[in-house]
Design a protein around this motif. Structure first.
Motif, PDB file in Angstrom:
ATOM      1  N   GLY A   7       0.800  -1.218   0.000  1.00 53.18           N
ATOM      2  CA  GLY A   7       0.000   0.000   0.000  1.00 53.18           C
ATOM      3  C   GLY A   7       0.834   1.271   0.000  1.00 53.18           C
ATOM      4  O   GLY A   7       2.047   1.248   0.245  1.00 53.18           O
ATOM      5  N   VAL A   8       0.153   2.372  -0.269  1.00 53.19           N
ATOM      6  CA  VAL A   8       0.806   3.666  -0.421  1.00 53.19           C
ATOM      7  C   VAL A   8       1.574   4.083   0.829  1.00 53.19           C
ATOM      8  O   VAL A   8       2.714   4.547   0.756  1.00 53.19           O
ATOM      9  N   LEU A   9       0.962   3.908   1.989  1.00 49.21           N
ATOM     10  CA  LEU A   9       1.542   4.449   3.221  1.00 49.21           C
ATOM     11  C   LEU A   9       2.744   3.648   3.724  1.00 49.21           C
ATOM     12  O   LEU A   9       3.473   4.113   4.590  1.00 49.21           O
ATOM     13  N   LEU A  10       2.959   2.444   3.172  1.00 50.23           N
ATOM     14  CA  LEU A  10       4.034   1.599   3.680  1.00 50.23           C
ATOM     15  C   LEU A  10       5.133   1.333   2.657  1.00 50.23           C
ATOM     16  O   LEU A  10       6.121   0.672   2.963  1.00 50.23           O
ATOM     17  N   ILE A  11       4.964   1.863   1.435  1.00 50.35           N
ATOM     18  CA  ILE A  11       5.970   1.622   0.399  1.00 50.35           C
ATOM     19  C   ILE A  11       7.326   2.191   0.818  1.00 50.35           C
ATOM     20  O   ILE A  11       8.367   1.537   0.661  1.00 50.35           O
ATOM     21  N   ALA A  12       7.327   3.411   1.347  1.00 45.28           N
ATOM     22  CA  ALA A  12       8.589   4.037   1.765  1.00 45.28           C
ATOM     23  C   ALA A  12       9.291   3.196   2.827  1.00 45.28           C
ATOM     24  O   ALA A  12      10.527   3.132   2.860  1.00 45.28           O
ATOM     25  N   ALA A  13       8.505   2.546   3.692  1.00 47.36           N
ATOM     26  CA  ALA A  13       9.100   1.689   4.728  1.00 47.36           C
ATOM     27  C   ALA A  13       9.824   0.499   4.098  1.00 47.36           C
ATOM     28  O   ALA A  13      10.914   0.115   4.550  1.00 47.36           O
ATOM     29  N   MET A  14       9.258  -0.087   3.052  1.00 42.93           N
ATOM     30  CA  MET A  14       9.899  -1.212   2.372  1.00 42.93           C
ATOM     31  C   MET A  14      11.176  -0.773   1.661  1.00 42.93           C
ATOM     32  O   MET A  14      12.104  -1.559   1.485  1.00 42.93           O
ATOM     33  N   LEU A  15      11.215   0.487   1.241  1.00 40.05           N
ATOM     34  CA  LEU A  15      12.425   1.005   0.620  1.00 40.05           C
ATOM     35  C   LEU A  15      13.519   1.269   1.655  1.00 40.05           C
ATOM     36  O   LEU A  15      14.689   0.928   1.444  1.00 40.05           O
ATOM     37  N   LEU A  16      13.132   1.869   2.780  1.00 44.48           N
ATOM     38  CA  LEU A  16      14.110   2.399   3.723  1.00 44.48           C
ATOM     39  C   LEU A  16      14.596   1.409   4.773  1.00 44.48           C
ATOM     40  O   LEU A  16      15.796   1.300   5.034  1.00 44.48           O
ATOM     41  N   ILE A  17      13.652   0.702   5.420  1.00 46.12           N
ATOM     42  CA  ILE A  17      14.016  -0.059   6.621  1.00 46.12           C
ATOM     43  C   ILE A  17      14.993  -1.202   6.331  1.00 46.12           C
ATOM     44  O   ILE A  17      16.012  -1.334   7.027  1.00 46.12           O
ATOM     45  N   PRO A  18      14.765  -2.059   5.322  1.00 49.11           N
ATOM     46  CA  PRO A  18      15.772  -3.102   5.046  1.00 49.11           C
ATOM     47  C   PRO A  18      17.135  -2.520   4.695  1.00 49.11           C
ATOM     48  O   PRO A  18      18.174  -3.040   5.128  1.00 49.11           O
ATOM     49  N   ALA A  68      18.374   0.448   5.645  1.00 51.86           N
ATOM     50  CA  ALA A  68      18.958   1.022   6.858  1.00 51.86           C
ATOM     51  C   ALA A  68      19.482  -0.077   7.783  1.00 51.86           C
ATOM     52  O   ALA A  68      20.515   0.084   8.440  1.00 51.86           O
ATOM     53  N   THR A  69      18.778  -1.207   7.834  1.00 50.41           N
ATOM     54  CA  THR A  69      19.220  -2.343   8.652  1.00 50.41           C
ATOM     55  C   THR A  69      20.515  -2.929   8.096  1.00 50.41           C
ATOM     56  O   THR A  69      21.442  -3.253   8.848  1.00 50.41           O
ATOM     57  N   ALA A  70      20.570  -3.057   6.765  1.00 55.02           N
ATOM     58  CA  ALA A  70      21.745  -3.667   6.128  1.00 55.02           C
ATOM     59  C   ALA A  70      22.989  -2.799   6.255  1.00 55.02           C
ATOM     60  O   ALA A  70      24.111  -3.299   6.178  1.00 55.02           O
ATOM     61  N   ARG A  71      22.810  -1.505   6.462  1.00 57.69           N
ATOM     62  CA  ARG A  71      23.947  -0.578   6.488  1.00 57.69           C
ATOM     63  C   ARG A  71      24.953  -0.943   7.573  1.00 57.69           C
ATOM     64  O   ARG A  71      26.163  -0.879   7.359  1.00 57.69           O
ATOM     65  N   SER A  72      24.444  -1.337   8.738  1.00 59.33           N
ATOM     66  CA  SER A  72      25.346  -1.658   9.850  1.00 59.33           C
ATOM     67  C   SER A  72      25.896  -3.080   9.759  1.00 59.33           C
ATOM     68  O   SER A  72      26.760  -3.460  10.555  1.00 59.33           O
TER      69      SER A  72
END
Length: 266
Positions: free
Chosen positions: A190-201, A203-207
Motif C-alpha cells: 500500500g501507499v503508506l508503507l511503500i517508503a518503509a519497504m524502501l528504507l528499513i531493510p 537502513a538495517t543492512a547498512r550496519s
C-alpha cells in the motif's frame, strides 16, 4: 491444483518480488537521503488509482504515470529556489489529498481504499504476480546496468562529471526505478508503507555490510525474510499483512542497531 492456486504462495512470491527490487533501490535512497522522495512518489499513486478508475484503464498504468510525473517534477524543481524537504512535503501531502478527493467523486465504482493505503497482499492474483516480477526484473536490470555510474554520482557528483558521468541522467534513472517499484508495490504493502519497504531493510543492512554491493544484497535478503515472516505472523495472529511485514522489518532494524551500539561500547 498448482502451487499458484494457494493464496499464501502467491502472496509470498509477490512480497518477495517487491522486496528484492525495493531493498537495493532503497540503498540509494538511504545514501542520497531521499526518504521524502519515496514518500512523495508513493502518495502520488493514489491519484493514479483514481484517474485509472475514472478512465477505466489499468491501475498499474495509472499509478506508474502519476509516480513518474511526481518523481520527474521533484527532480526538475530541486535546486531551483525550493528547499528539498519543503518541496517534497508540499507535493507528497498535496498528491495524497487530491487523490483521496478524486476517489470520492467516483460514482458507481467500488474501491477498497484501505487496500490501496495499506496493501492487500493476500488478494494478489496470477496477473498481479506477472506485473510485480516484470517490474522487479526491470528495476534490478536498471540497477545492475548502471550500478557503477549510479554509485559514483551518489558519492561525488564532481568526480562523476570528471569521469564523463551525467549526475542528472543517473538521477532520472533512479526516478524511473522508484516509480516502477511504487507501481508494483501498491498491491502488496500500500501507499503508506511503500517508503518503509524502501528504507528499513536498507537502513538495517547498512550496519551489517562493508561494501555497497554487500549492503544491497543484505538489504534484499532482510526484505525477503521480513515478507515471509510477516506473512506467517499475520496468518497466525490475524493481523494486517502489510503492516505486519513492516513491523518485522522494524524489529530487525532495532536488533541490528542495538547490536551495533553494543559493539561500539565494547
Amino acid at each position: 491444483m498448482t502451487l499458484l492456486d494457494d493464496f499464501l504462495i502467491r502472496a509470498a512470491l509477490a512480497g518477495f518480488g517487491v522486496a528484492i527490487a525495493a531493498a537495493p533501490l532503497g540503498c540509494f535512497v538511504v545514501w542520497r537521503r531521499m526518504a521524502y522522495f519515496g514518500d512523495a512518489t508513493a502518495h502520488a499513486s493514489i491519484l493514479g488509482v483514481a484517474l485509472a478508475l475514472a478512465f477505466d484503464t489499468s491501475i498499474f498504468g495509472g499509478v506508474l504515470c502519476c509516480a513518474l510525473i511526481m518523481a520527474t517534477t521533484v527532480s526538475t524543481l530541486s535546486g531551483r529556489g525550493y528547499a528539498m524537504d519543503t518541496l517534497l512535503g508540499v507535493l507528497a501531502h498535496s498528491a495524497l489529498a487530491f487523490g483521496l478527493v478524486a476517489v470520492s467523486f467516483l460514482r458507481g465504482v467500488r474501491i477498497d481504499l484501505m487496500a490501496y493505503l495499506f496493501g492487500d497482499i493476500l488478494a494478489v492474483g496470477r496477473a498481479d504476480l506477472v506485473v510485480i516480477w516484470l517490474g522487479a526484473a526491470l528495476v534490478l536490470g536498471l540497477l545492475i546496468w548502471r550500478w557503477s555510474s549510479l554509485l559514483t554520482a551518489t558519492l561525488n557528483q564532481e568526480l562523476a562529471q570528471a569521469a564523463g558521468i551525467n549526475p542528472r541522467r543517473e538521477q532520472l534513472i533512479l526516478t524511473l526505478a522508484l516509480a516502477v517499484v511504487v507501481a508494483v508495490a501498491i498491491k502488496v504493502v500500500g501507499v503508506l508503507l511503500i517508503a518503509a519497504m524502501l528504507l528499513i531493510p536498507a537502513a538495517t543492512a547498512r550496519s551489517l555490510s562493508r561494501t555497497p554491493e554487500q549492503m544491497a544484497v543484505v538489504a534484499a535478503l532482510i526484505g525477503g525474510v521480513a515478507v515471509i515472516g510477516g506473512l506467517q505472523l499475520s496468518f497466525q495472529f490475524d493481523t494486517p499483512t502489510g503492516p505486519s511485514i513492516v513491523c518485522l522489518s522494524t524489529v530487525f532494524f532495532a536488533i541490528s542497531s542495538f547490536a551495533r551500539l553494543l559493539q561500539r561500547s565494547r
